[in-house]
Design an enzyme around this catalytic site. Structure first.
Site, mmCIF file in Angstrom:
data_model
loop_
_atom_site.group_PDB
_atom_site.id
_atom_site.type_symbol
_atom_site.label_atom_id
_atom_site.label_comp_id
_atom_site.label_asym_id
_atom_site.label_seq_id
_atom_site.Cartn_x
_atom_site.Cartn_y
_atom_site.Cartn_z
ATOM 1 N N GLU B 51 52.555 42.219 40.090
ATOM 2 C CA GLU B 51 52.167 42.375 38.688
ATOM 3 C C GLU B 51 51.140 43.489 38.469
ATOM 4 O OE1 GLU B 51 52.378 39.442 40.220
ATOM 5 O OE2 GLU B 51 53.586 38.072 39.007
ATOM 6 N N PHE B 113 49.836 22.912 36.605
ATOM 7 C CA PHE B 113 50.368 23.862 37.579
ATOM 8 C C PHE B 113 50.412 25.266 36.959
ATOM 9 C CE2 PHE B 113 54.123 26.035 39.465
ATOM 10 C CZ PHE B 113 53.562 26.250 40.713
ATOM 11 N N GLN B 114 49.848 26.217 37.663
ATOM 12 C CA GLN B 114 49.768 27.617 37.228
ATOM 13 C C GLN B 114 49.044 27.804 35.909
ATOM 14 O OE1 GLN B 114 53.740 29.380 37.788
ATOM 15 N NE2 GLN B 114 53.111 29.822 39.888
ATOM 16 N N LYS B 163 53.868 27.979 26.729
ATOM 17 C CA LYS B 163 55.318 27.863 26.875
ATOM 18 C C LYS B 163 55.969 27.182 25.669
ATOM 19 C CE LYS B 163 58.923 26.908 30.201
ATOM 20 N NZ LYS B 163 59.285 26.430 31.544
ATOM 21 N N MET B 480 36.899 59.369 51.561
ATOM 22 C CA MET B 480 35.743 59.459 50.669
ATOM 23 C C MET B 480 34.610 58.566 51.166
ATOM 24 S SD MET B 480 34.502 61.058 48.229
ATOM 25 C CE MET B 480 35.508 61.773 46.938
HETATM 26 C C1 LIG Z 1 40.724 49.003 45.179
HETATM 27 C C2 LIG Z 1 39.645 49.836 45.754
HETATM 28 N N1 LIG Z 1 38.980 49.427 46.854
HETATM 29 C C3 LIG Z 1 38.005 50.206 47.386
HETATM 30 C C4 LIG Z 1 37.668 51.402 46.823
HETATM 31 C C5 LIG Z 1 36.564 52.262 47.429
HETATM 32 N N2 LIG Z 1 37.099 53.552 47.914
HETATM 33 C C6 LIG Z 1 37.004 54.680 47.186
HETATM 34 S S1 LIG Z 1 37.748 55.982 47.925
HETATM 35 C C7 LIG Z 1 38.193 55.053 49.260
HETATM 36 C C8 LIG Z 1 38.970 55.662 50.387
HETATM 37 C C9 LIG Z 1 40.360 55.990 50.017
HETATM 38 O O1 LIG Z 1 41.081 56.365 51.163
HETATM 39 P P1 LIG Z 1 42.390 57.197 51.063
HETATM 40 O O2 LIG Z 1 43.297 56.600 50.054
HETATM 41 O O3 LIG Z 1 42.950 57.392 52.418
HETATM 42 O O4 LIG Z 1 41.896 58.567 50.435
HETATM 43 P P2 LIG Z 1 41.019 59.746 51.097
HETATM 44 O O5 LIG Z 1 39.632 59.584 50.568
HETATM 45 O O6 LIG Z 1 41.089 59.597 52.553
HETATM 46 O O7 LIG Z 1 41.658 60.983 50.590
HETATM 47 C C10 LIG Z 1 37.741 53.748 49.106
HETATM 48 C C11 LIG Z 1 37.932 52.677 50.107
HETATM 49 C C12 LIG Z 1 38.366 51.768 45.654
HETATM 50 N N3 LIG Z 1 38.075 52.895 45.001
HETATM 51 N N4 LIG Z 1 39.354 51.002 45.159
#
Ligand SMILES: Cc1ncc(C[n+]2csc(CCOP(=O)(O)OP(=O)(O)O)c2C)c(N)n1
Ligand SMILES: [Mg+2]
Lengths: 163, 572
Positions: B51, B113-114, B163, B480
């Site tokens: 979803e 439920f749900q 529902k 990052m």
């Molecule tokens: C759902 C979610 N969880 C954690 C983060 C924190 N976060 C920001 S950038 C990143 C790394 C992303 O890795 P990747 O997709 O391999 O991209 P890269 O930076 O390596 O290009 C994380 C864990 C986020 N933005 N969103």
């Protein structure tokens, strides 16, 4: 600074939770909150007292206005206004205390609304400071229970908050 | 009048609202609705595999078309799975209606439920939510939901449908309201004339002016008006990450985007300006850096449809509440008829200064003979697609590289989760775009971390034939996060490695798509060309890029706008 914000709210389920949610979500402070239907059954009137810098208060009123169910609001503290709160207090009242309490209640223009051999229940209306003042005057040691409604307010003079 | 069941009324309302696509996933509380959907063919349903992806798909559709997206899910887990998507749309003000099944009204409150209190759960991340209390209300509730979602500052609206509101054999009179009246909701339709006049006078008197535009220009469909005004004035313009494409990137008055990873010249020009005209942006912390050090010499004009966005973080000298297109149009007319003209000498000197900052080439990277640089992948893609693709991204370094090195001349083409920063957004958003833009190139620029957050949607892509191109800038790390650890935690890479990566090409093949690996710099161009030539195939392009690259420029934490790192060693 302390502010009294008065809100006309659609009288619908969930509307109140949106207002309360907004305060916690955005880290605003609620000191008192009162809400009840108005003469127009589609509307509730909600009064909230809060504190914050001018910037925070401006954000609070803007964010409240953004809620779809908020129809209108006013910051009563921006103009002259009347503020009232109702308090019920149970006080230990035996022996010589009884006359002393009665005198204090009269000075504060309260009423003793229930009596037992050892307890007075006092009703008092006024602004929050007056209610605080009464508690101080009777002394907290004799206070058995306090219940306050929270602040309601209305602007002085011709100004009205209505549709 | 026609008699319809609640479920049929719901679908008819969607038809009458002009909804083409609903993205969703069925379940118990929504089954009457799904049955009504089955018995018609105007509203098409796209079955996702999770979803969250349905919401991002609706979101991608909305960002590319400017029309509200629609989601349909069941109660409980179906509804709660949408929350991240709804929050993503909320943070970026994306119009959308999320229809959620709910247990029968007679069961609400009994932990049936749900059963989940979706109204309560979604409340902090929606523009508004509504529940249906009687089947007869359905047409009006639906009309209201779209009206609220799409007008004023747009946003997601959740509709909770117990529902028993959709029971098949209980029929009611159906008519779809043309209009809705909400006494408590009246978004501004024009700005205050006096404020606009005051703003224009200030703009014409400015010596170091800059226009700072945001996502509001795109949402408000005001790119044309903005471009016209900026060209008439001859002033420099920068935009936010969300505003990319609101003004042509290839134009010489454009300084690139600003903020944490913005260009040197945009951040310098902002800091040294004496007047900022902010159009539909919100002085977000990723733009301003430390607000107390923000643009010390600048007076600020702020145009926004949402009064609460004005003076929230940075105080405006001239607030203007109104739709950006209408306000910009009025400004343009005033500028044209004004006897005052910008001070040509002052503006020329300002441009000279800006050109010096530009010549400094703040956005640069070192190339290598054998290692593929992520930046060059993006530059090449931009060249190979003539800068005309729809580009969605996930979140991380790859997102910043995509925004920095792909040059967008048009609005609605750069699609990313700027406000919430939701990893997993890119692929479903690309699918939402591709569905309605089958002849356009749709690229999903992602990382090996982000793509795995919604990779199950490769299956949906197969079912509905959505040949997007997935460009995986594979640096084998949560890049990052790793960059921040390099800069702030002495390179202690706590949990930022992606170990045991799958073979993405095999994975793509398992879902019935094509997979291509690029791990040699010499192959980059030819292979990318081959990929782009496969018009009818979803291709998962797994590109092994430099594992040690950082995103620069990067504002120095808690500094002003002009304090930036330009490389690992160079700080200005
Ligand atoms: C759902 C979610 N969880 C954690 C983060 C924190 N976060 C920001 S950038 C990143 C790394 C992303 O890795 P990747 O997709 O391999 O991209 P890269 O930076 O390596 O290009 C994380 C864990 C986020 N933005 N969103
Ligand atoms: Mg990565």
């Amino acid at each position: 600074m302390r502010r009294i914000i008065s809100v006309l709210l659609e009288n619908e389920p969930g509307a109140l939770s949106r207002v309360v949610g907004l305060f916690s979500q955005r880290n605003y402070n609620i000191e008192t909150l009162t809400v009840a239907p108005t003469e127009d059954e589609t509307l509730s009137r909600l009064t909230v007292t809060t504190t914050g810098s001018d910037k925070v208060i401006e954000q609070i009123t803007k964010q409240l206005n953004k809620l779809i169910e908020v129809v209108k609001l006013v910051d009563l503290t921006e103009g002259s206004h009347i503020e009232r709160e109702l308090m019920l207090v149970k006080l230990k009242a035996t022996g010589s205390q009884r006359a002393e309490i009665k005198r204090t209640v009269d000075i504060f223009r309260g009423q003793i609304v229930d009596v037992t051999s050892s307890v007075y229940t006092v009703q008092l209306a006024g602004d929050s400071e007056k209610l605080d003042g009464f508690i101080q005057a009777v002394g907290t040691s004799g206070v058995l229970e306090v219940v306050r409604t929270g602040v309601s307010g209305i602007a002085r003079g011709e100004k009205v908050l209505s549709l | 009048m026609e008699l319809l069941s609640g479920a049929d009324m719901l679908i008819r309302s969607l038809q009458d609202e002009g909804i083409e696509y609903v993205y969703g996933y069925p379940g118990g509380a929504a089954l009457h609705i799904y049955d009504a959907l089955f018995r018609q063919d105007k509203v098409k349903h796209i079955l996702v595999r999770h979803e969250q992806a349905a919401v991002h798909m609706a979101d991608g559709y909305a960002r590319a078309t400017g029309k509200p997206g629609t989601v349909l899910v069941t109660s409980g887990p179906g509804a709660t799975n949408t929350i991240t998507g709804i929050a993503t749309a909320f943070m970026d003000s994306i119009p959308m209606v999320v229809l959620c099944g709910q247990v029968a009204s007679t069961l609400i409150g009994e932990d049936a439920f749900q059963e989940t209190d979706m109204i309560g759960v979604s409340r902090p991340v929606v523009k508004h939510n509504l529940s249906v209390r009687h089947p007869e209300e359905i047409p009006e509730v639906i009309r209201k939901a779209y009206y609220i979602a799409a007008t004023g500052r747009p946003g997601p609206v959740v509709v909770d449908i117990p529902k028993d509101m959709t029971t098949p054999n209980e029929r009611y009179e159906y008519s779809y309201p043309k209009k809705v009246k909400l006494r408590s909701y009246n978004p501004a339709i024009r700005g205050h004339a006096g404020q606009i006049k005051k703003a224009v006078d200030m703009m014409l008197a400015a010596r170091r002016p800059i226009i700072y535009a945001g996502g509001g220009v795109i949402l408000g469909k005001a790119s044309e008006q903005l471009t016209e005004l900026v060209r008439t004035l001859g002033y420099p313009i920068t935009n936010t990450l969300m505003g990319i494409g609101c003004y042509p990137a290839s134009d010489k008055q454009h300084l690139g985007w600003l903020g944490m990873h913005g260009t040197y010249e945009a951040n310098m020009a902002m800091h040294h300006s004496d007047l900022i005209l902010c159009v539909g942006a919100r002085f977000d912390d990723r733009v301003t850096n430390a607000t107390e050090k923000f643009c010390p010499g600048a007076r600020i004009i702020h145009i926004d449809i949402d009064p609460a966005s004005i003076s929230k973080t940075v105080d405006a000298d001239v607030p203007i509440v109104g739709p950006v297109d209408a306000v910009l149009k009025e400004m343009q007319a005033l500028v044209k008829e004004s006897k005052e003209k910008p001070d040509a000498d002052a503006i020329a000197a300002w441009w000279k200064q800006i050109d010096e900052w530009r010549a400094f080439h703040g956005m640069r990277y070192e190339t290598s003979d054998d290692v593929i640089k992520p930046q060059e992948v993006i530059e090449m893609l931009c060249r190979l697609t003539n800068g005309e693709a729809f580009v969605t991204s996930d979140v991380g370094q790859h997102q910043m590289f995509a925004a920095q090195y792909y040059k967008f001349d048009k609005p609605n083409r750069w699609i990313n989760s700027g406000g919430l920063g939701t990893m997993g957004f890119g692929l479903p958003a690309a699918m939402g775009v591709k569905l309605t833009h089958p002849d356009d190139e749709v690229l999903c620029i992602t990382g090996e971390g982000s793509i795995q957050m919604n990779i199950q949607e490769l299956s949906t892509c197969k079912q509905y034939n959505l040949p997007v191109k997935i460009i995986n800038l594979n640096n084998q790390a949560l890049g990052m996060v790793k960059q921040w650890q390099d800069m702030n935690y002495e390179s202690r890479h706590s949990q930022s490695y992606m170990e045991s990566l799958p073979d993405f090409t095999k994975l793509a093949e398992a879902y019935g798509h094509k997979g291509v690996v690029i791990d040699k710099k010499a192959d980059l161009e030819t292979k990318l060309k081959e990929v782009l030539a496969m018009k009818d195939e979803l291709v998962f392009v797994d590109i092994y890029v430099d594992r040690f690259e950082h995103v620069y420029p990067m504002q120095v934490a808690r500094g002003s706008m002009k304090d930036m790192w330009l490389s690992k060693t160079e700080r200005v």
